[in-house]
Motif scaffolding. Structure first.
Motif, PDB file in Angstrom:
ATOM      1  N   GLN A  85       6.113 -17.313 -12.573  1.00 53.38           N
ATOM      2  CA  GLN A  85       6.173 -17.387 -11.109  1.00 53.38           C
ATOM      3  C   GLN A  85       5.089 -16.506 -10.481  1.00 53.38           C
ATOM      4  OE1 GLN A  85       7.784 -19.499  -9.211  1.00 53.38           O
ATOM      5  NE2 GLN A  85       6.908 -18.590  -7.384  1.00 53.38           N
ATOM      6  N   HIS A  86       4.899 -15.321 -11.013  1.00 53.28           N
ATOM      7  CA  HIS A  86       3.846 -14.442 -10.504  1.00 53.28           C
ATOM      8  C   HIS A  86       2.467 -15.061 -10.732  1.00 53.28           C
ATOM      9  CE1 HIS A  86       6.348 -11.145  -9.251  1.00 53.28           C
ATOM     10  NE2 HIS A  86       6.872 -10.988 -10.456  1.00 53.28           N
TER      11      HIS A  86
ATOM     12  N   VAL B 191      -2.945  -8.744 -12.382  1.00 51.72           N
ATOM     13  CA  VAL B 191      -4.365  -8.858 -12.018  1.00 51.72           C
ATOM     14  C   VAL B 191      -5.175  -7.772 -12.717  1.00 51.72           C
ATOM     15  CG1 VAL B 191      -6.019  -8.591 -10.113  1.00 51.72           C
ATOM     16  CG2 VAL B 191      -4.024 -10.066  -9.836  1.00 51.72           C
ATOM     17  N   GLU B 192      -4.680  -6.550 -12.680  1.00 53.81           N
ATOM     18  CA  GLU B 192      -5.400  -5.438 -13.318  1.00 53.81           C
ATOM     19  C   GLU B 192      -5.511  -5.657 -14.818  1.00 53.81           C
ATOM     20  OE1 GLU B 192      -5.978  -1.890 -15.594  1.00 53.81           O
ATOM     21  OE2 GLU B 192      -4.045  -2.912 -15.481  1.00 53.81           O
TER      22      GLU B 192
ATOM     23  N   PRO C 181       4.224  -5.310  -7.009  1.00 54.35           N
ATOM     24  CA  PRO C 181       3.627  -4.449  -8.043  1.00 54.35           C
ATOM     25  C   PRO C 181       3.373  -5.170  -9.361  1.00 54.35           C
ATOM     26  CG  PRO C 181       5.873  -3.736  -7.527  1.00 54.35           C
ATOM     27  CD  PRO C 181       5.511  -4.801  -6.535  1.00 54.35           C
ATOM     28  N   THR C 182       4.212  -6.139  -9.720  1.00 55.39           N
ATOM     29  CA  THR C 182       3.981  -6.878 -10.967  1.00 55.39           C
ATOM     30  C   THR C 182       2.706  -7.695 -10.874  1.00 55.39           C
ATOM     31  OG1 THR C 182       6.336  -6.977 -11.476  1.00 55.39           O
ATOM     32  CG2 THR C 182       4.925  -8.590 -12.565  1.00 55.39           C
TER      33      THR C 182
ATOM     34  N   ARG D 280      -0.865 -10.866   0.701  1.00 58.19           N
ATOM     35  CA  ARG D 280       0.503 -11.277   0.343  1.00 58.19           C
ATOM     36  C   ARG D 280       0.632 -11.443  -1.165  1.00 58.19           C
ATOM     37  NH1 ARG D 280       0.208 -14.459   4.888  1.00 58.19           N
ATOM     38  NH2 ARG D 280      -0.440 -16.252   3.674  1.00 58.19           N
ATOM     39  N   ALA D 281      -0.377 -12.050  -1.777  1.00 63.70           N
ATOM     40  CA  ALA D 281      -0.335 -12.283  -3.227  1.00 63.70           C
ATOM     41  C   ALA D 281      -0.268 -10.965  -3.996  1.00 63.70           C
ATOM     42  CB  ALA D 281      -1.545 -13.097  -3.674  1.00 63.70           C
ATOM     43  N   LEU D 282      -0.857  -9.926  -3.459  1.00 60.84           N
ATOM     44  CA  LEU D 282      -0.859  -8.622  -4.136  1.00 60.84           C
ATOM     45  C   LEU D 282       0.206  -7.679  -3.595  1.00 60.84           C
ATOM     46  CD1 LEU D 282      -4.679  -8.024  -4.560  1.00 60.84           C
ATOM     47  CD2 LEU D 282      -3.018  -8.721  -6.285  1.00 60.84           C
TER      48      LEU D 282
END
Length: 113
Positions: A62-63, A34-35, A28-29, A23-25
């Motif tokens: 928020q992300h 993360v990347e 796309p943002t 869910r966290a991933l």
């Protein structure tokens, strides 16, 4: 967490953990954040991350909140600011989670996430 399989079914606690990671991933943002943090391998300010993804600070914050809740990203206080860095231990578990969900054996050891 070792992703144990009970009979023919993944145990519920492990399934819930993996679902929270997926869910966290699911945005796309967040994948980009993360990347970006993983590739740069150092703590970064929100401003640096905002500049990289090109979104408003409140949106990026928020992300980051969602990513810190599942521990893909860790927060480090720097004076009155907060810097964010990738949690290598947790991110290292993610391919194992995907392997287990797709019916492949988890690599040894899965690690502590």
């Amino acid at each position: 967490m070792e992703g144990e399989v009970m009979g023919d079914l993944l145990d519920r606690d492990t399934a819930q953990t993996y679902a929270s990671w997926f869910r966290a991933l699911a945005d796309p943002t967040r994948v980009q954040v993360v990347e970006y943090l993983a590739r740069h391998a150092r703590p970064m300010s929100v401003g640096e991350i905002v500049a990289a993804v090109g979104l408003a600070q409140s949106t990026v914050s928020q992300h980051l909140k969602i990513l810190t809740e599942v521990r893909f990203v860790l927060v480090e206080p720097v004076g009155t600011a907060r810097h964010y860095r990738i949690n290598d231990a947790c991110v290292g578990c993610f391919p194992s989670a995907a392997d287990v969900v797709m019916g492949r054996p988890a690599p040894d050891p899965v690690g502590a996430c």
